[in-house]
Design a protein around this motif. Structure first.
Motif, mmCIF file in Angstrom:
data_model
loop_
_atom_site.group_PDB
_atom_site.id
_atom_site.type_symbol
_atom_site.label_atom_id
_atom_site.label_comp_id
_atom_site.label_asym_id
_atom_site.label_seq_id
_atom_site.Cartn_x
_atom_site.Cartn_y
_atom_site.Cartn_z
ATOM 1 N N VAL A 120 -75.181 17.197 -50.585
ATOM 2 C CA VAL A 120 -74.906 17.936 -51.817
ATOM 3 C C VAL A 120 -76.011 18.954 -52.072
ATOM 4 N N SER A 121 -75.620 20.169 -52.458
ATOM 5 C CA SER A 121 -76.617 21.198 -52.757
ATOM 6 C C SER A 121 -76.663 21.592 -54.234
ATOM 7 N N THR A 122 -75.561 21.421 -54.980
ATOM 8 C CA THR A 122 -75.558 21.772 -56.400
ATOM 9 C C THR A 122 -74.728 20.751 -57.174
ATOM 10 N N THR A 123 -74.998 20.637 -58.483
ATOM 11 C CA THR A 123 -74.185 19.795 -59.351
ATOM 12 C C THR A 123 -74.506 20.108 -60.806
ATOM 13 N N THR A 124 -73.801 19.459 -61.698
ATOM 14 C CA THR A 124 -74.025 19.576 -63.135
ATOM 15 C C THR A 124 -74.571 18.258 -63.666
ATOM 16 N N LEU A 125 -75.636 18.337 -64.457
ATOM 17 C CA LEU A 125 -76.214 17.159 -65.095
ATOM 18 C C LEU A 125 -76.247 17.414 -66.596
ATOM 19 N N ILE A 126 -75.549 16.584 -67.351
ATOM 20 C CA ILE A 126 -75.434 16.804 -68.786
ATOM 21 C C ILE A 126 -75.993 15.620 -69.556
ATOM 22 N N GLY A 127 -76.344 15.889 -70.811
ATOM 23 C CA GLY A 127 -76.722 14.826 -71.729
ATOM 24 C C GLY A 127 -77.825 13.937 -71.207
ATOM 25 N N ALA A 128 -77.518 12.633 -71.118
ATOM 26 C CA ALA A 128 -78.524 11.635 -70.768
ATOM 27 C C ALA A 128 -78.720 11.464 -69.270
ATOM 28 N N MET A 129 -77.989 12.219 -68.433
ATOM 29 C CA MET A 129 -78.079 12.000 -66.987
ATOM 30 C C MET A 129 -79.503 12.199 -66.472
ATOM 31 N N ILE A 130 -80.152 13.282 -66.883
ATOM 32 C CA ILE A 130 -81.504 13.544 -66.389
ATOM 33 C C ILE A 130 -82.505 12.507 -66.906
ATOM 34 N N PRO A 131 -82.507 12.137 -68.195
ATOM 35 C CA PRO A 131 -83.395 11.044 -68.598
ATOM 36 C C PRO A 131 -83.158 9.747 -67.825
ATOM 37 N N PHE A 132 -81.892 9.442 -67.511
ATOM 38 C CA PHE A 132 -81.608 8.252 -66.715
ATOM 39 C C PHE A 132 -82.238 8.370 -65.331
ATOM 40 N N LEU A 133 -82.098 9.530 -64.696
ATOM 41 C CA LEU A 133 -82.679 9.716 -63.362
ATOM 42 C C LEU A 133 -84.202 9.708 -63.407
ATOM 43 N N MET A 134 -84.769 10.243 -64.479
ATOM 44 C CA MET A 134 -86.228 10.263 -64.611
ATOM 45 C C MET A 134 -86.806 8.882 -64.906
ATOM 46 N N SER A 135 -85.970 7.951 -65.346
ATOM 47 C CA SER A 135 -86.470 6.610 -65.675
ATOM 48 C C SER A 135 -86.813 5.802 -64.437
ATOM 49 N N ALA A 136 -86.328 6.221 -63.259
ATOM 50 C CA ALA A 136 -86.668 5.524 -62.022
ATOM 51 C C ALA A 136 -88.130 5.795 -61.676
#
Length: 533
Positions: free
Chosen positions: A260-276
């Motif tokens: 995958v090269s591109t996607t959309t991240l909305i709302g809480a998706m980025i905080p969830f990914l940053m929690s790792a």
């Protein structure tokens, strides 16, 4: 300065696009699914003809509406492509709908034929279905349902062709209905033309959609962001990786496995990914850029940690992404600058422009016709109200700084946004009022530690009533999508009101979560999306 030229039918209309890409790039990858199986453009065209032939057997004709109630996957893509091969209108619906909300969208859909997952059929048995008569059932055999003619999924794969159209399709023809959140009333059906969707995804998303990209579509197809990725990559002869949904613990694995090269991240998706916790593999991936809304400090931290470009935007289903930032803007909270061919004013309640730097409602129009939504289907009053004085009124409050950058401030309309879903306070209130002992209810959004909102219900019991909040939660869980059931409940002897007895929601928002508020999650009650299939 005008935006790019108005699209031709061959550039914008799904049927003609798919025929052209299959002719010019027959063996190139178009769709890759979560199980690793793939469709080239030629294979996608073959699948589209087969699905169109099945729908045609059930009586679907050019201009008809086809109801789609399926999770992301091959069947949903067949449904979309087959519908458009016939020149019919694709009408996808949220898988969480049930009860009165489901009844409302079925009334709006005006579809005689639908495609429905087997697990969702029991919900159809509980509501009035209006025109719906014939259903292709996906996901296995189903028990008969009175009043519906059921057909097996296998007919979607039988050999056949779409045949000729009654008339050529044009960019201004309606292609889809997207159901959006209600504000002070029930949900509305946004009617979108091919030109509208083409402008949104082909012309306005250069860092997300393109032939050189392999785009991850993990938003549901019933959202414009999910459906638009599939269509946008078709218009660019690009590739899509389609998965069921976003899952934090699977995101990077999917990115790496599928390139995958591109996607959309909305709302809480980025905080969830940053929690790792940080890892040596944080930059071991193929992801180049993401559309990130809202553009918070977390987004900048995400970009720095994972080496991924991010861009911001402001749009809604009715628009065509009129405001967009470059990759990695410096300003926190920025939405971007106005695209060429778009006109945006920030106004007060009388449609008079506010001073530079002040907050006002965003109203828009554009140079090209048909590149914003056509109408709210079966709702001329809402259409006229939104388009008053020749401008589309968004109900959103923005401000513009001296550099020409726009910033989203708040929603003027009475809507709540939780985990990427727009929620109508009105619709939640209607269901709460149906519970025994409730005299009045006001639903508001309160701050969440995961960005966006949590849903809170302030309830005035009937005289002498003793409301069991556990029982109310269970009641709502059977009548509302999981994401609309309030997390917080506050029982109050009365609700704050204006002199004309309208509820003052701003006062409730100012109070927020009070000491006497009941938190169902703290009580161990967590509601999650029901997996379909």
């Amino acid at each position: 300065m005008s935006e790019m030229p108005f699209p031709t039918p061959e550039q914008a209309v799904t049927r003609y696009l798919l025929e052209r890409q299959a002719r010019e790039h027959p063996d190139d990858l178009y769709m890759r699914f979560q199980d690793g199986s793939e469709w080239s453009f030629a294979e996608a065209l073959d699948q589209a003809h087969r699905a169109a032939a099945a729908l045609k057997k059930l009586g679907v004709q050019q201009g008809d509406h086809v109801f789609n109630w399926l999770p992301n996957g091959k069947a949903a893509v067949r449904a979309w492509l087959g519908t458009h091969m016939l020149g019919a209108v694709f009408v996808p619906a949220n898988l969480a709908y049930r009860g009165s909300l489901l009844r409302h969208v079925l009334w709006l859909a005006d579809a005689k034929v639908g495609l429905v997952h087997r697990d969702l059929l029991p919900r159809l048995a509980e509501v009035e279905r209006f025109l719906l008569e014939k259903v292709i059932v996906v996901g296995g055999d189903a028990e008969p349902l009175d009043g519906l003619e059921l057909h097996g999924e296998a007919m979607l794969e039988e050999a056949g062709t779409a045949g000729d159209l009654a008339r050529p399709l044009a960019p201004w023809d309606n292609m889809t209905i997207i159901f959006t959140s209600g504000t002070t009333g029930p949900s509305k059906a946004v009617m979108c033309s091919y030109a509208h969707m083409w402008t949104f995804y082909h012309a306005a998303m250069p860092a997300l959609i393109g032939r050189e990209f392999r785009t991850l579509a993990h938003l549901p197809i019933f959202h414009s962001g999910g459906f638009g990725c599939l269509y946008g990559q078709l218009s660019n002869a690009g590739a899509v990786v389609l998965v069921e949904s976003f899952k934090t613990d699977q995101f990077w694995q999917i990115v790496r496995e599928h390139g995958v090269s591109t996607t959309t991240l909305i709302g809480a998706m980025i905080p969830f990914l940053m929690s790792a916790p940080p890892s040596d593999d944080d930059r071991n991936h193929s992801l180049i850029s993401v559309s990130a809304v809202p553009y918070t400090a977390d987004v900048k931290a995400f970009s720095a940690r994972f080496g991924v470009g991010a861009f911001a935007a402001y749009s809604m289903t009715e628009l065509a992404n009129p405001v967009q930032s470059p990759l990695n803007p410096e300003k926190i909270g920025v939405a971007g600058r106005l695209r060429a061919g778009q006109h945006l004013r920030l106004v007060d309640e009388h449609d008079m422009e506010v001073p530079e730097g002040a907050v006002g409602e965003a109203i828009l129009r554009c140079d090209q016709p048909w590149t914003m939504f056509t109408e709210y289907y079966k709702n001329p009053e809402a259409t006229a109200e939104t388009w008053r004085n020749g401008w589309l009124h968004t109900g959103d409050l923005l401000r513009r700084d001296a550099d020409g950058d726009y910033f989203f401030v708040d929603r003027r309309k009475d809507a709540i946004r939780r985990r990427g879903e727009n929620i109508s306070a009105y619709e939640v209130e209607q269901e709460i009022r149906a519970f025994d002992g409730v005299r009045e209810a006001a639903v508001i959004g309160v701050a969440s530690d995961k960005t966006e909102d949590e849903v809170m219900a302030c309830i005035m019991p009937s005289e002498g009533a003793d409301i069991d909040l556990l029982a109310l939660t269970g009641f709502l869980a059977t009548r509302l999508p999981h994401y609309m059931v309030p997390r917080y409940f506050r029982l109050m002897p009365d609700l704050p009101r204006t002199p004309t007895q309208k509820i003052q929601k701003y006062a409730l928002r100012d109070d927020g979560v009070t000491a006497d508020t009941w938190d169902r999650e703290a009580a161990g009650i967590r509601l999650r999306r029901e997996r379909i299939g």
